[in-house]
Design a protein around this motif. Structure first.
Motif, short mmCIF file in Angstrom:
data_model
loop_
_atom_site.label_atom_id
_atom_site.label_comp_id
_atom_site.label_asym_id
_atom_site.label_seq_id
_atom_site.Cartn_x
_atom_site.Cartn_y
_atom_site.Cartn_z
N GLU A 1 3.94 4.24 -8.35
CA GLU A 1 4.89 3.31 -8.98
C GLU A 1 4.13 2.18 -9.68
O GLU A 1 4.48 1.77 -10.79
CB GLU A 1 5.82 2.70 -7.92
N ALA B 1 7.25 -6.31 -0.98
CA ALA B 1 6.58 -6.64 -2.25
C ALA B 1 7.31 -7.80 -2.94
O ALA B 1 6.68 -8.76 -3.40
CB ALA B 1 6.54 -5.41 -3.16
N LYS C 1 8.71 -16.26 11.69
CA LYS C 1 9.11 -16.10 10.30
C LYS C 1 9.98 -17.28 9.90
O LYS C 1 11.04 -17.50 10.46
CB LYS C 1 9.87 -14.79 10.11
N THR D 1 13.29 5.71 -6.69
CA THR D 1 13.79 5.80 -5.31
C THR D 1 13.88 7.23 -4.79
O THR D 1 14.14 7.42 -3.60
CB THR D 1 15.18 5.14 -5.18
N THR E 1 18.33 -12.41 -4.79
CA THR E 1 18.57 -13.63 -4.01
C THR E 1 17.49 -14.70 -4.22
O THR E 1 16.39 -14.42 -4.69
CB THR E 1 18.64 -13.34 -2.48
N PRO F 1 0.86 -1.19 0.00
CA PRO F 1 0.00 0.00 0.00
C PRO F 1 0.90 1.25 0.00
O PRO F 1 1.95 1.24 0.62
CB PRO F 1 -0.76 -0.11 1.32
N HIS G 1 12.12 -3.73 9.60
CA HIS G 1 13.26 -4.56 9.23
C HIS G 1 14.54 -3.76 8.99
O HIS G 1 15.60 -4.07 9.55
CB HIS G 1 12.89 -5.36 7.97
N HIS H 1 24.26 -7.35 4.38
CA HIS H 1 24.48 -8.51 3.50
C HIS H 1 25.99 -8.66 3.22
O HIS H 1 26.54 -9.75 3.24
CB HIS H 1 23.76 -8.35 2.17
N THR I 1 13.69 -0.02 -3.05
CA THR I 1 14.51 0.21 -1.86
C THR I 1 15.84 -0.51 -2.09
O THR I 1 16.06 -1.10 -3.14
CB THR I 1 13.86 -0.34 -0.57
N PRO J 1 12.26 8.62 1.69
CA PRO J 1 12.80 9.59 2.64
C PRO J 1 14.23 9.23 3.07
O PRO J 1 14.61 8.05 3.01
CB PRO J 1 11.85 9.48 3.84
N ASN K 1 20.75 -2.16 5.59
CA ASN K 1 20.32 -3.55 5.39
C ASN K 1 21.21 -4.19 4.30
O ASN K 1 21.72 -5.30 4.47
CB ASN K 1 18.84 -3.54 4.96
P1 NAD Z 1 9.39 -2.65 2.74
O1 NAD Z 1 9.34 -3.30 1.43
O2 NAD Z 1 8.55 -3.20 3.84
O3 NAD Z 1 9.09 -1.12 2.57
C1 NAD Z 1 8.99 -0.27 3.70
C2 NAD Z 1 8.03 0.87 3.41
O4 NAD Z 1 8.63 1.74 2.47
C3 NAD Z 1 6.72 0.40 2.78
O5 NAD Z 1 5.69 1.17 3.32
C4 NAD Z 1 6.91 0.72 1.31
O6 NAD Z 1 5.69 0.95 0.63
C5 NAD Z 1 7.74 1.97 1.39
N1 NAD Z 1 8.58 2.21 0.21
C6 NAD Z 1 9.15 1.30 -0.61
N2 NAD Z 1 9.82 1.93 -1.59
C7 NAD Z 1 9.66 3.26 -1.38
C8 NAD Z 1 10.12 4.42 -2.06
N3 NAD Z 1 10.90 4.34 -3.14
N4 NAD Z 1 9.75 5.63 -1.58
C9 NAD Z 1 8.99 5.73 -0.47
N5 NAD Z 1 8.53 4.66 0.23
C10 NAD Z 1 8.87 3.45 -0.23
O7 NAD Z 1 10.89 -2.58 3.33
P2 NAD Z 1 12.28 -3.16 2.87
O8 NAD Z 1 13.22 -2.76 3.93
O9 NAD Z 1 12.59 -2.84 1.47
O10 NAD Z 1 12.06 -4.74 2.92
C11 NAD Z 1 11.97 -5.42 4.14
C12 NAD Z 1 11.55 -6.86 3.90
O11 NAD Z 1 12.40 -7.46 2.92
C13 NAD Z 1 11.68 -7.74 5.14
O12 NAD Z 1 10.57 -8.60 5.21
C14 NAD Z 1 12.94 -8.54 4.89
O13 NAD Z 1 12.97 -9.76 5.57
C15 NAD Z 1 12.92 -8.69 3.40
N6 NAD Z 1 14.25 -8.89 2.80
C16 NAD Z 1 14.43 -10.04 2.12
C17 NAD Z 1 15.66 -10.29 1.53
C18 NAD Z 1 15.83 -11.55 0.75
O14 NAD Z 1 16.87 -11.78 0.14
N7 NAD Z 1 14.85 -12.42 0.73
C19 NAD Z 1 16.69 -9.35 1.62
C20 NAD Z 1 16.46 -8.18 2.33
C21 NAD Z 1 15.22 -7.95 2.92
#
Ligand code: NAD
Length: 353
Positions: free
Chosen positions: A47, A98, A137, A157, A126, A42, A254, A175, A119, A161, A171
């Protein structure tokens, strides 16, 4: 250093460049997909609309309720939508949440993924998936969840913020840090990890100074790409395990959990990973790995603690218990007392040593 170990690259098409989103239709068709379900969180309506335009007839539906840590119930709902729409794949546009939902659909329903990250999570590179059932989890690795194609368009991007950009970049840095002391590191993973740290540290500082700087955004994306590659080739350690517990069981954000914990876990691991520590310090231009990470985090404006994120004192023992129970691969043997010491540092904010 004499090279040893082995590595494998999966075939994946990676497109870089501001404006690359305009090529999404071509990329999706090239990946062999004709009826994709677009998946996002949401708040990413603009995008998603841009992706829908770029996909044209290739897009048959939108699921815009992806949530942090991939709740199992949402996977079931989205899988139902995909089946009803006769989707043959997904396009994930957004952050790790997502992309994580799209990966879960690949795991559950065999739907190939094309990722458009917004992000610096690195998840797009991966084969790591995660699904949260009740408050646990579960994570794993599976070739099928690794995206077939990835489109990095830094224009997506600039809306991020400064604080989220910095945390998300930390994050990605995590890695690289864990890849350098992973037991299965090899010369290529180390190359990606060292360069990822160097590129990210420089680019994130520029991004935080001016979030609208498209060049800095492109460089930060490249750093995240390198970091994702490094993570893809190596086992995750205690740091990632702790972040999964803090997110999956305690609901902490996260990327911020990564940013806050990283210097503390690094300091604790330092005696057991001297080569990695010297590489991290060199890539950061710092005296030690953990001071470099601590200072970088501060310079990026992240000064909070686990307490600020809402973790209660009574939770520390439970986090330690769950992390130890997960037996993460880690250079230093993981004990309750050790994890507790890391958590106390990150909870109070007293600098690690
Ligand atoms: P997220 O995807 O939850 O996004 C955080 C918030 O930022 C959301 O509200 C999203 O809508 C918003 N957002 C996303 N892009 C934006 C943009 N360009 N501008 C403004 N807002 C934006 O957060 P995240 O940190 O990207 O991802 C975290 C999740 O990813 C965790 O569940 C973590 O375990 C997983 N993860 C998985 C791997 C993997 O290799 N499987 C690696 C890293 C993280």
């Amino acid at each position: 250093m004499t090279p040893s170990g082995s590595y494998r690259f999966r075939p994946v098409q990676v497109v870089f460049g501001a404006g690359a989103l305009d090529r999404l239709g071509e990329v999706v068709a090239g990946a062999g997909l004709r009826r994709v379900l677009l998946v996002t969180t949401p708040g990413r309506a603009a995008e998603a609309a841009a992706a829908t335009r770029a996909l044209g007839e290739l897009c048959v539906g939108l699921f815009d309720r992806a949530a942090p840590h991939v709740p199992a119930a949402l996977v079931t709902e989205a899988a139902g939508d995909a089946e009803r729409l006769r989707s043959d794949g997904t396009v994930a546009i957004g952050g790790g949440s997502a992309i994580g939902l799209a990966k879960a659909l690949a795991l559950r329903a065999g739907l190939p993924v094309v990722a458009v990250p917004t992000t610096y999570s690195g998840s797009e590179m991966t084969d790591v998936w995660g699904i949260t059932t009740s408050d646990r989890k579960e994570t794993g690795r599976d070739e099928r969840v690794a995206p077939r194609a990835v489109v990095y368009d830094a224009r997506l991007t600039v809306s991020m913020p400064a604080t989220l950009s910095a945390a998300s970049g930390m994050n990605a840095l995590a890695h690289c840090v864990e890849a350098l002391y992973a037991g299965d590191r090899q010369p290529m993973s180390a190359l990606f990890a060292r360069e990822g740290i160097r590129v990210l540290a420089a680019a994130l500082s520029e991004v935080v100074r001016d979030p609208a700087d498209l060049g800095a955004r492109e460089r930060a994306f490249f750093g995240a790409h390198l970091a994702g590659r490094a993570l893809d080739m190596t086992a995750m350690g205690l740091h990632h395990k702790l972040c999964h517990v803090l997110g999956g069981t305690f609901g902490l954000p996260h990327a911020l959990a990564h940013a806050i914990l990283l210097p503390y876990v690094t300091a604790w691991n330092a005696p057991a990973a001297t080569l990695a520590m010297s590489e991290i310090a060199a890539a950061l231009g710092a005296e030690t790995a953990w001071t470099g990470l601590y200072e970088l985090r501060r310079a990026l404006g992240i000064t909070g603690t686990l307490r600020d994120l809402g973790l209660q004192p009574a939770d520390l023992d439970r986090v330690a218990e769950l992390a130890v129970a997960g037996s993460p691969a880690n250079p230093r043997g993981v004990t309750r007392a050790g994890v507790r010491a890391i958590l106390e540092g990150a909870w109070t904010g007293v600098p690690a040593r």
